[in-house]
Scaffold this active site. Sequence first.
Site, PDB file in Angstrom:
ATOM      1  N   ASP A  88     100.070 -41.172   4.111  1.00 23.89           N
ATOM      2  CA  ASP A  88     100.527 -40.323   5.209  1.00 23.89           C
ATOM      3  C   ASP A  88     102.052 -40.368   5.313  1.00 23.89           C
ATOM      4  OD1 ASP A  88      97.737 -39.920   6.130  1.00 23.89           O
ATOM      5  OD2 ASP A  88      97.888 -42.043   6.609  1.00 23.89           O
TER       6      ASP A  88
ATOM      7  N   HIS B 156      94.703 -44.123  10.543  1.00 23.19           N
ATOM      8  CA  HIS B 156      94.651 -43.209   9.397  1.00 23.19           C
ATOM      9  C   HIS B 156      93.516 -42.220   9.657  1.00 23.19           C
ATOM     10  CE1 HIS B 156      94.823 -41.587   5.392  1.00 23.19           C
ATOM     11  NE2 HIS B 156      93.584 -41.955   5.144  1.00 23.19           N
TER      12      HIS B 156
END
Length: 301
Positions: free
Chosen positions: A127, A155
């Site tokens: 990410d 996440h």
Amino acid sequence: MLFIILLLLDITPMLPVLDGVVMELQDCALPLLRDIIPTDKEEVAFKDLDAAILVGSMPRKDGMERKDLLKANVAIFKSQGAALEKYAKKTVKVLVVGNPANTNCLIAAKSAPSIPKENFSCLTRLDHNRARSQVAMRCAVPATHVRNVIIWGNHSSTQYPDVHHCLVNMSGSELACFDAVKDDAWLKGDFIATVQQRGAAVIKARKLSSAMSAAKAICDHMRDIWTGTADGEFISMGVYSSGNSYGVPDDLIYSFPVQIKDKTWKIVEGLAINSFSQTKMDATAAELIEERDTAVAFLGV
């Protein structure tokens, strides 16, 4: 001299496929790769490990409720945590990739009580890399010219990609991200949504989840644990919260900005957090609390 011995664990029916992976790795002629050991036995795979990368997890299937997904993964990561406890070095560095990564990481850590919780982390570097890349493309600079983006929290689609402390090198000068991009609405809207939903977009496009970009992020994460972060730079990792940083409750694996030295991470403290950021950080923490409480109930602790 540093070298790598890979121990690859899979279930027995997948061993022929694992042999194909071994052949590909051999064919890469990787300079640091000394040996590859495929196995279906935990006592072989986890013996005296310096580093463990836990990739396998139960994916969510059509019609499966989230609690059923968590229950299935608790069983997997309880077993792997117990194997780490029994066979691995107590200094082992454990990276959990299999989703839901934060909560799976917490379960593994709770199942290996003699290994310090600080040795466990989950992957939010993918990410982090996605956020750097989006800013870089917007500014027409290489991704290496963007530093100090932050991924806060889980996440999942509640994660918060934060660029309030990000710097962009443009024509030899470092600018604050908002000054470089010059589009506050994009940075507070589409940018965040794009990073949050990037995994789903990849699956929609290629009918498979992220592979190459996830592998690169794993390499980035483990390299930084071993070699440290550059001066003035921080990266994102899901790490154990003791309840002392940015109002995040304790006993969560939460993604923070960290700096690493001597294989030890430290949360970057003292960053100014505005109300926009705090609201999003709190929302992703709330999701993690709910996940943790559900998973721990299945764990029985």
